[in-house]
Design an enzyme around this catalytic site. Sequence first.
Site, PDB file in Angstrom:
ATOM      1  N   ASP A 109       0.786  -1.308   0.206  1.00 57.51           N
ATOM      2  CA  ASP A 109      -0.063  -0.022   0.098  1.00 57.51           C
ATOM      3  C   ASP A 109       0.959   1.213   0.031  1.00 57.51           C
ATOM      4  OD1 ASP A 109       0.841  -0.198   2.695  1.00 57.51           O
ATOM      5  OD2 ASP A 109      -1.018  -1.175   3.292  1.00 57.51           O
TER       6      ASP A 109
ATOM      7  N   ASN B  51      -7.412  -2.893  14.931  1.00 55.38           N
ATOM      8  CA  ASN B  51      -8.702  -3.240  14.633  1.00 55.38           C
ATOM      9  C   ASN B  51      -9.028  -4.499  13.553  1.00 55.38           C
ATOM     10  OD1 ASN B  51      -7.982  -2.403  12.112  1.00 55.38           O
ATOM     11  ND2 ASN B  51      -9.345  -0.681  12.147  1.00 55.38           N
TER      12      ASN B  51
END
EC number: 3.5.99.6
Length: 243
Positions: A67, A137
């Site tokens: 990314d 998360n």
Amino acid sequence: MKMINLDSKKLASFYVACELFKQIQQYPHTKLGLATGGTMTDVYHYLVNLLTKNKADVSQVETFNLDEYVGLKASHQQSYHTYMNKVLFEQYPHFAKNHIHIPDGYSENLEAEAERYNKLLDERGPIDIQILGIGENGHIGFNEPGTDFNSETHVVNLTESTIKANSRYFDNEADVPRQAVSMGLASILKAKRIILLAFGPKKKEAISKLLNEQVTEDVPATILHTHPNVEVYVDDDAAPDCL
């Protein structure tokens, strides 16, 4: 899924670096999927040491990063281009530049860039070893909770928890980009082998969810249960109580 619990981050990082090095030595044309962030820094440190000590030939190795932030030039101090140069490509400057692939988060047409990167992965892949971190998360890459399991390279909106977690790398939280170009979950799963690393007490809950939750888009990392060749390296601080 194989769990490997080692005493420390440094020891686990060394083990993973050895796995990458062995892959390069055995398969000179290997394709590596690379990740960034604090979790990975020691891995690259040890990998550079191994490559340097053995004068390894990496001229045919091809790398694909997961990314990149949207809105940062490749030269920006906090871009993942800069990170990779600092920790690996400048430290062992023998990788062919045309074999280094990182999404362009500064592209004028981000959707076209995501499509270009996706096509590149399809044409040049599959990746032999993909290394991953995991967010607090449960995100992998920048695939936040709720990401479609069928997603390929795409533009993602970062959650507030991810922005806050990454703010330590910036002068202040307002400077953290709100979007990124990321390999999707389906893209990640195309790798032949996946190695996930998690260190420190803040990652303990995410690893516990990875192990104990059903496969759910609420915890993106759980998709790894559907892959036949996944190893998870944790230190004692990140290891769930059940280990």
